[in-house]
Design a protein around this motif. Structure first.
Motif, PDB file in Angstrom:
ATOM      1  N   ARG A  62       0.838  -1.209   0.000  1.00  0.00           N
ATOM      2  CA  ARG A  62       0.000   0.000   0.000  1.00  0.00           C
ATOM      3  C   ARG A  62       0.869   1.255   0.000  1.00  0.00           C
ATOM      4  N   SER A  63       1.896   1.276   0.850  1.00  0.00           N
ATOM      5  CA  SER A  63       2.737   2.481   0.945  1.00  0.00           C
ATOM      6  C   SER A  63       3.510   2.717  -0.351  1.00  0.00           C
ATOM      7  N   ILE A  64       4.002   1.638  -1.017  1.00  0.00           N
ATOM      8  CA  ILE A  64       4.702   1.787  -2.302  1.00  0.00           C
ATOM      9  C   ILE A  64       3.756   2.336  -3.355  1.00  0.00           C
ATOM     10  N   LEU A 113      -6.726  -0.742  -4.651  1.00  0.00           N
ATOM     11  CA  LEU A 113      -6.057  -1.863  -4.018  1.00  0.00           C
ATOM     12  C   LEU A 113      -7.089  -2.654  -3.233  1.00  0.00           C
ATOM     13  N   GLU A 114      -7.223  -3.935  -3.571  1.00  0.00           N
ATOM     14  CA  GLU A 114      -8.203  -4.789  -2.896  1.00  0.00           C
ATOM     15  C   GLU A 114      -7.533  -6.063  -2.416  1.00  0.00           C
ATOM     16  N   LYS A 132      -8.738   4.409  -4.525  1.00  0.00           N
ATOM     17  CA  LYS A 132      -9.596   3.451  -3.803  1.00  0.00           C
ATOM     18  C   LYS A 132      -8.684   2.416  -3.142  1.00  0.00           C
ATOM     19  N   ILE A 133      -7.872   2.932  -2.246  1.00  0.00           N
ATOM     20  CA  ILE A 133      -6.854   2.108  -1.601  1.00  0.00           C
ATOM     21  C   ILE A 133      -7.226   1.927  -0.138  1.00  0.00           C
ATOM     22  N   GLU A 134      -7.317   0.695   0.283  1.00  0.00           N
ATOM     23  CA  GLU A 134      -7.680   0.422   1.670  1.00  0.00           C
ATOM     24  C   GLU A 134      -6.620   0.992   2.615  1.00  0.00           C
TER      25      GLU A 134
END
Length: 582
Positions: A440-442, A505-506, A464-466
């Motif tokens: 996620r951070s990358i 990201l899902e 739309k990133i958790e």
């Protein structure tokens, strides 16, 4: 006393002689009282009475029961003639004899007398009983033989049916074998197979459905069905989960549902309305509802197995009821192993084609590596000299027109250096250096970089990133290169105004994550979509054609999946699926 004439005397003598010598019993009775007037010697001997004893008896006294012969005597008085053989005589010692009585009444000298002729029929009865037993035995033998013949006829009938079924199966198998022997494409095989199945099943609608690598079904070929129906059916997931599951049915209908499943796992229903009527609202299954809505009364789904797994399914449907009887389904089930061979054959051919393409791709990448190793040094040295000379000119000569040209030179030098870097990165891409990275951070880091790429461009970037931390085993440097290349392509594809890029990201399941990039840019044509992952292929005026090649290599090195969907004028969606653990 009347004196008899000579004729009457002769008649009396003859009658008396006959009476005395007759081999049947004779009784002369008083027709009014039933008193025995006379009995011939034969009867006296049969019953063991003397003539005097008989003279003291009445007609019914020589029978074991009195009531019935008394009734018969009264009947004789009325009818004047009577014949019967259902009353046995009883001798003085109590022995009973089956006899036949013939009785008639006539007048003698004005007096009514009854004459009873009695014949012993015991032997005849025995003969009749034997004859009856023989007839019964004969009837039993005839019945048994008839049943044997019926059984043989049934066996012969079944043998004929089995032979016809075997011949039909051999004929159908030969058709499929001829189809397999032809050098045809997978689509041609599927279309030909559907036509054969339509001929064998006599159903108006037939489809062949093949499973792909993601364990989702897509229809290879169909005839008779409406496109809208197929669009609806494409939403079905695994065959054994959605079509053959009985978990959603209540206990009352579960048994009924199971009766629709054959031994080999095919589902068939000859009357969908009646079948669905017995299922509760909550328990109605999507595929049945869809077929009922489309007017199908007969439906069947026949799985095709290979090595114990379902690899495809045959769909039959018709508006008429009773079009998918058990014998028809079993006939097609017998052919599924051959059909599976054809599907496996094309699957192997496809895998071989993919392997050849990957081999060719590897060779191209090897050529790129050789090219990069040879050219990089030769190009970077003159580029470095050009860059130093440009810096010297900029320091010594402060002139605005010259500075503009120098800026242009500097830009081209950077672009050339980037091309060399891409070549080197592509040729030197090695096995990932795995770490537990927060993907996620990358991804967010790469999104922030693309936001600052060009301040003059006005575009919308939707994330739309958790928020949760998502750890996967991956090479962080390669992940940055991967996301940056895709985001740069999306940025280049959108318009200067009203452009939209969506990044998502899902967590797909416990084992993998899905990252997708969507843009509303110019899109990619069908022809170009087939080539975009080839090295050096590009539709950009200034592109090198190595970006997506690098992306594909990185994803393959990480055992992931890469999918691109695009439509000209509508935009592009790039989907990446990465495993959490290597």
């Amino acid at each position: 006393m009347r004196i008899m004439s000579p004729n009457e005397q002769n008649f009396e003598i003859r009658y008396r002689r006959l009476f005395e010598t007759a081999r049947d019993g004779i009784i002369i009775l008083n027709a009014q009282t039933g008193q025995i007037d006379d009995a011939n010697p034969f009867l006296l001997k049969m019953l063991g009475y003397s003539r005097q004893e008989m003279a003291d008896m009445k007609f019914w006294d020589i029978f074991p029961l009195k009531e019935v012969p008394m009734a018969r005597f009264k009947e004789l008085q009325v009818k004047k003639y009577l014949r019967f053989e259902d009353l046995p005589l009883e001798s003085k010692e109590g022995k009973r004899t089956q006899v036949e009585f013939v009785n008639n009444i006539y007048e003698v000298n004005g007096k009514k007398v009854a004459q009873c002729n009695i014949r012993d029929i015991a032997e005849r009865k025995k003969t009749e009983e034997k004859l009856e037993q023989y007839n019964e035995s004969l009837e039993l033998q005839v019945s048994q033989r008839t049943n044997q013949l019926i059984g043989k006829n049934e066996e012969l009938k079944h043998e004929i049916i089995d032979r016809q079924a075997s011949e039909r199966h051999v004929y159908a198998s030969n058709k499929i074998l001829k189809l397999l022997a032809k050098r045809i494409s997978q689509n041609e095989y599927s279309d030909s197979l559907v036509r054969l199945l339509m001929d064998w099943s006599r159903c108006r609608c037939v489809g062949v459905q093949v499973i792909n690598g993601k364990e989702q079904f897509h229809y290879d070929s169909f005839q008779g069905f409406k496109p809208e129906f197929w669009k609806l059916e494409n939403g079905l997931s695994l065959l054994e989960k959605e079509i053959f599951s009985v978990n959603v049915l209540n206990a009352r209908t579960e048994a009924e549902y199971l009766t629709a499943i054959t031994v080999k796992g095919a589902f068939r229903c000859d009357n969908t309305k009646e079948f669905v009527a017995g299922i509760s609202k909550k328990a109605k299954i999507n595929f049945l509802k869809a077929r009922v809505k489309n007017g199908f009364m007969s439906v069947a789904i026949i799985p095709i197995y290979s090595q114990g797994k379902i690899i495809a399914a045959i769909h039959l449907a018709d508006e008429r009821p009773c079009m998918v009887n058990l014998s028809k389904i079993e006939f097609i089930e017998q052919l599924t192993p051959l059909i599976a061979e054809g599907i496996d054959k094309f699957d192997i051919e496809n895998k071989m084609n993919i392997a050849h393409e990957e081999l060719a791709q590897s060779k191209r990448l090897s050529d790129i590596g050789t090219l990069a190793a040879t050219v990089a040094h030769e190009l970077r040295n003159p580029l470095a000299a050009i860059n130093i000379a440009m810096q010297n000119i900029r320091r010594k000569k402060q002139d605005l027109p010259i500075d503009t040209h120098l800026d242009s030179i500097e830009k081209k030098v950077k672009e050339s250096d980037q091309i060399i870097s891409n070549l080197l990165f592509c040729s030197r891409l090695k096995t990932p250096h795995y770490e537990a990275v927060n993907i996620r951070s990358i991804l967010v880091e790469c999104v922030e970089i693309i936001k600052k790429r060009d301040n003059k461009r006005k575009f919308k970037l939707i994330q739309k990133i958790e928020e949760t931390k998502v750890l996967i085993d991956a090479d962080p440097l390669q992940m940055r290169e991967l996301f940056s290349n895709i985001l740069n392509n999306a940025f280049d594809a959108i318009a200067a105004k009203n452009g939209v890029i969506t990044v998502g990201l899902e967590i797909n399941d416990v084992a993998s994550v899905v990252i997708y990039f969507k843009d509303n840019g110019i899109g990619i044509s069908v022809e170009d979509l087939k080539k975009i992952q080839e090295p050096f292929f590009t539709t950009k005026a200034k592109g090198t054609g190595l970006g997506l090649t690098v992306c594909q290599q990185i994803i393959m090195q990480h055992n992931g999946e890469f999918d691109i969907k695009s439509e000209v004028g509508q935009g592009t969606i790039v989907t990446i699926c990465l495993p959490k653990k290597r």
